[in-house]
Write a protein that holds these residues in place. Structure first.
Motif, short mmCIF file in Angstrom:
data_model
loop_
_atom_site.label_atom_id
_atom_site.label_comp_id
_atom_site.label_asym_id
_atom_site.label_seq_id
_atom_site.Cartn_x
_atom_site.Cartn_y
_atom_site.Cartn_z
N LEU A 222 0.87 -1.18 0.00
CA LEU A 222 0.00 0.00 0.00
C LEU A 222 0.90 1.22 0.00
N LEU A 223 0.84 1.99 -1.07
CA LEU A 223 1.65 3.20 -1.20
C LEU A 223 0.78 4.40 -0.84
N ILE A 224 1.20 5.13 0.18
CA ILE A 224 0.47 6.33 0.62
C ILE A 224 1.33 7.52 0.24
N GLU A 225 0.95 8.20 -0.82
CA GLU A 225 1.77 9.26 -1.43
C GLU A 225 0.86 10.27 -2.10
N ASP A 226 0.97 11.56 -1.69
CA ASP A 226 0.08 12.58 -2.24
C ASP A 226 0.55 13.13 -3.58
N ASP A 227 1.81 12.92 -3.94
CA ASP A 227 2.32 13.32 -5.25
C ASP A 227 1.86 12.27 -6.26
N GLU A 228 0.80 12.58 -7.00
CA GLU A 228 0.19 11.57 -7.86
C GLU A 228 1.14 11.07 -8.94
N ARG A 229 1.94 11.97 -9.47
CA ARG A 229 2.88 11.55 -10.53
C ARG A 229 3.91 10.57 -9.96
N LEU A 230 4.50 10.93 -8.82
CA LEU A 230 5.48 10.04 -8.20
C LEU A 230 4.84 8.73 -7.78
N GLY A 231 3.64 8.83 -7.21
CA GLY A 231 2.94 7.62 -6.79
C GLY A 231 2.67 6.67 -7.94
N THR A 232 2.29 7.25 -9.07
CA THR A 232 2.02 6.43 -10.26
C THR A 232 3.29 5.76 -10.76
N VAL B 131 -2.74 2.47 -4.20
CA VAL B 131 -2.23 3.81 -3.93
C VAL B 131 -3.30 4.63 -3.22
N GLU B 132 -2.90 5.29 -2.14
CA GLU B 132 -3.78 6.21 -1.41
C GLU B 132 -3.09 7.57 -1.38
N THR B 133 -3.82 8.63 -1.77
CA THR B 133 -3.22 9.97 -1.83
C THR B 133 -3.63 10.89 -0.68
N ASP B 134 -4.64 10.50 0.08
CA ASP B 134 -5.19 11.36 1.13
C ASP B 134 -4.78 10.85 2.50
N GLY B 135 -3.99 11.64 3.22
CA GLY B 135 -3.57 11.24 4.55
C GLY B 135 -4.73 10.99 5.50
N VAL C 208 -5.41 5.70 7.41
CA VAL C 208 -5.57 4.68 8.44
C VAL C 208 -6.64 3.68 8.04
N GLY C 209 -7.78 4.17 7.57
CA GLY C 209 -8.84 3.27 7.13
C GLY C 209 -8.41 2.39 5.98
N THR C 210 -7.63 2.95 5.06
CA THR C 210 -7.17 2.18 3.91
C THR C 210 -6.21 1.07 4.34
N ILE C 211 -5.32 1.37 5.28
CA ILE C 211 -4.39 0.36 5.78
C ILE C 211 -5.15 -0.80 6.42
N ASP D 222 -0.33 13.62 8.68
CA ASP D 222 1.01 13.30 8.20
C ASP D 222 1.41 11.87 8.57
N GLY D 223 2.56 11.43 8.05
CA GLY D 223 2.99 10.06 8.23
C GLY D 223 3.19 9.67 9.67
N PHE D 224 3.68 10.61 10.49
CA PHE D 224 3.86 10.32 11.92
C PHE D 224 2.52 10.01 12.58
N GLU D 225 1.53 10.84 12.30
CA GLU D 225 0.21 10.64 12.91
C GLU D 225 -0.41 9.33 12.45
N ILE D 226 -0.23 9.01 11.17
CA ILE D 226 -0.79 7.77 10.63
C ILE D 226 -0.13 6.56 11.29
N CYS D 227 1.19 6.61 11.40
CA CYS D 227 1.93 5.50 12.02
C CYS D 227 1.49 5.31 13.46
N ARG D 228 1.36 6.41 14.19
CA ARG D 228 0.94 6.34 15.59
C ARG D 228 -0.47 5.75 15.71
N ALA D 229 -1.35 6.16 14.81
CA ALA D 229 -2.75 5.74 14.89
C ALA D 229 -2.96 4.28 14.53
N VAL D 230 -2.14 3.76 13.62
CA VAL D 230 -2.41 2.43 13.07
C VAL D 230 -1.54 1.34 13.68
#
Length: 229
Positions: free
Chosen positions: A5-15, A30-34, A38-41, A59-67
């Motif tokens: 699961l790639l969580i990346e808001d830069d759509e070009r880079l993510g693609t 691919v998930e672009t919305d922080g 958590v729900g996507t993971i 942000d990534g820190f908050e997501i990591c902490r939450a999940v």
């Protein structure tokens, strides 16, 4: 099951990243919305989460902490921020790896393959390790101490199992990194120290001079088989 699961808001880079990984046979979401991450993971339960640090919504820190307490797979933070403080914080929150941007696609692929190999190998091993009141079950990747389940991340479990496998032996940072990530210690990587600190905290090894996972100054770490009664 989703591989990555790639969580990346830069759509070009993510693609670009997703297409490269798909060409090598991986199922990538691919998930672009922080704010949705958590729900996507939890919905996809991927083998690896490749998590950008700077995201809109959360942000990534908050997501990591939450999940982290609800997701037992591998979390690799992908970021252009290379400050030691950011790296230490990410690892303390339960990330398994910290990958700096930009990164050569082949190197990223190799890092992800290494994490997936270790995860697969650990899941397929059926042995049980017992030391007094500590029980490490490889098949279910569960750890109990005094019959209480200890919640560990993938990286923490792998490190504990490696130390326990070699109980009574001193393992240097280089030994640990080569076994866990297939790379040599470069003198700067603090991930092992962070994981050891978290393991000690979770396993009640909080003395000024820890007894369960001992530090042998100038040499490395030692799992004390006699300290679990």
């Amino acid at each position: 099951m989703t591989d990555i699961l790639l969580i990346e808001d830069d759509e070009r880079l993510g693609t670009l990243i997703a297409n490269y990984l798909r060409k090598h046979g991986y199922l990538v979401v691919v998930e672009t919305d922080g704010a949705q991450a958590v729900g996507t993971i939890l919905e996809h339960a991927p083998t690896v989460v490749l998590l950008d640090l700077s995201l809109p919504g959360q942000d990534g820190f908050e997501i990591c902490r939450a999940v982290r307490s609800r997701y037992g797979g591998v979390i690799c933070m992908l970021t252009a921020r290379i400050d030691d403080i950011d790296q230490v914080l990410g690892l303390e929150l339960g990330a398994d790896d910290y990958i700096g941007k930009p990164i050569e696609p082949r190197v990223l692929l190799a890092r992800l393959r290494a994490h997936m190999r270790r995860d697969s190998a650990a899941r397929q091993t059926g042995s049980i390790l017992r030391f007094g009141q500590l029980c490490i079950e490889r098949d279910t990747r569960e750890v109990t101490l005094y019959e209480r389940r200890i919640e560990l991340t993938t990286a923490e479990f792998d490190l504990l199992a490696l130390l326990a496998d070699r109980a009574g032996q001193i393992l240097s940072r280089d030994d640990l990194l080569r076994n866990l990530r297939g790379i040599n210690f470069d003198g700067l990587d603090r991930s092992i120290d962070g994981r050891i600190s978290r393991l000690r905290r979770k396993l009640g090894d909080l003395a000024e001079e820890p007894e369960r996972i001992k530090t042998v100054r100038g040499r490395g770490y030692l799992f004390n088989r006699a300290a679990w009664e």
